[in-house]
Design an enzyme around this catalytic site. Structure first.
Site, PDB file in Angstrom:
ATOM      1  N   GLU A  42      38.289  42.122  45.696  1.00 48.98           N
ATOM      2  CA  GLU A  42      39.332  41.646  46.610  1.00 48.98           C
ATOM      3  C   GLU A  42      39.870  42.841  47.411  1.00 48.98           C
ATOM      4  O   GLU A  42      40.087  43.922  46.859  1.00 48.98           O
ATOM      5  CB  GLU A  42      40.448  41.020  45.771  1.00 48.98           C
ATOM      6  N   LYS A 113      42.137  32.883  50.444  1.00 53.22           N
ATOM      7  CA  LYS A 113      42.694  32.696  49.108  1.00 53.22           C
ATOM      8  C   LYS A 113      43.780  31.639  49.103  1.00 53.22           C
ATOM      9  O   LYS A 113      44.767  31.732  49.843  1.00 53.22           O
ATOM     10  CB  LYS A 113      43.240  34.032  48.595  1.00 53.22           C
ATOM     11  N   CYS A 146      40.459  36.262  42.944  1.00 55.33           N
ATOM     12  CA  CYS A 146      41.417  36.727  41.943  1.00 55.33           C
ATOM     13  C   CYS A 146      42.205  35.591  41.288  1.00 55.33           C
ATOM     14  O   CYS A 146      41.644  34.810  40.534  1.00 55.33           O
ATOM     15  CB  CYS A 146      42.331  37.786  42.555  1.00 55.33           C
TER      16      CYS A 146
END
Length: 262
Positions: A42, A113, A146
């Site tokens: 990330e 995300k 994540c």
């Protein structure tokens, strides 16, 4: 059998060129080991622990027309492999914690995300593109970033959309994901590739332990907690594409979604 891998690196905060150079060196190591798909952490290009939104805005790049995507496309073309990499995306006045998917033929797409963690909410907008699966020809890769792992719906959605492999760029600070990702792989019968970072940024320490997990909850490769390194393994896509546990149980056909929500 297909070789896939992760890059575990220690990005330097707000230093695009240094991070490109470091990433390219590690991707080349993965290529030498035979990897056809490589996952980077990330925000591999910008670092993570920003102080202000202005910090992020200064280094974030548009996708696909920005410097980071161009760099990744050049590396993918030169090395003839596919890359999934986390990056800070600038779209007008909005910022997203995104991932880029590229291959030898160029840009394939992006993911933003959906589940933002802690202070990310000060800098980024929540993702608005949904969970995506990209067909690379030889495998189908889904992408999450994540903290998305914390929500079982993320991996399940990607698996239901046909992912053989879930690419998981990460900057992990909590200790749980290395234990949980083999379960995400098991419950969806997919392979997972978590590419984490190492190092410390403004007092925030990252845990490393990048890993590749199998549909049988096996840890096929795990990195250290502190070192920059790559991990490459062979995966058997026929296992990921067979959702049967035995002659009577298929984990997708046996689902009872009418009873899952109240």
């Amino acid at each position: 059998m297909v070789k896939v891998g992760f890059v575990q690196m220690n990005p330097e905060l707000l230093s695009l060129d240094k991070n490109y150079s470091k990433a390219e060196k590690l991707i080349k190591e993965a290529k030498k080991l035979g990897a056809r798909l490589v996952v980077l952490p990330e925000l591999f290009d910008t670092g993570y622990n920003f102080e202000t939104r202005e910090d992020v805005f200064e280094v974030a790049q548009p996708i696909p027309d920005g410097e980071t995507t161009s760099f990744l496309m050049d590396v993918a073309r030169n090395l003839e492999l596919y890359i999934v990499a986390g990056t800070a995306e600038k779209d007008g006045e909005n910022l997203y914690n995104s991932a880029v998917v590229v291959g030898p033929s160029g840009y394939l797409g992006k993911y933003r995300k959906i589940h933002l963690f802690y202070r990310e909410k000060y800098f980024f907008e929540p993702g608005d593109l949904g969970f995506k699966v990209f067909d690379l020809g030889f495998l189908r890769v889904g992408v999450m970033i994540c903290f998305d792992w914390f929500f079982p719906e993320s991996a399940r959605t990607l698996a239901l959309k046909g992912a053989d492999v879930i690419a998981h760029p990460a900057n992990l600070v909590m200790p749980y994901a290395p234990r949980a990702m083999p379960i995400r792989a098991l419950e969806n019968r997919v392979y997972t590739i978590t590419a984490d970072r190492v190092g410390e940024e403004r007092g925030l320490r990252f845990i490393g332990k990048s890993l590749i997990a199998s549909p049988r909850a096996e840890v096929l490769a795990m990195a250290s907690e502190t070192e920059e390194e790559v991990g490459v393994v062979d995966i058997d896509l026929s296992i990921a594409r067979n959702k049967r546990l035995n002659e009577l149980n298929d984990i997708f056909k046996d689902r009872r979604p009418d009873y899952y929500f109240t």
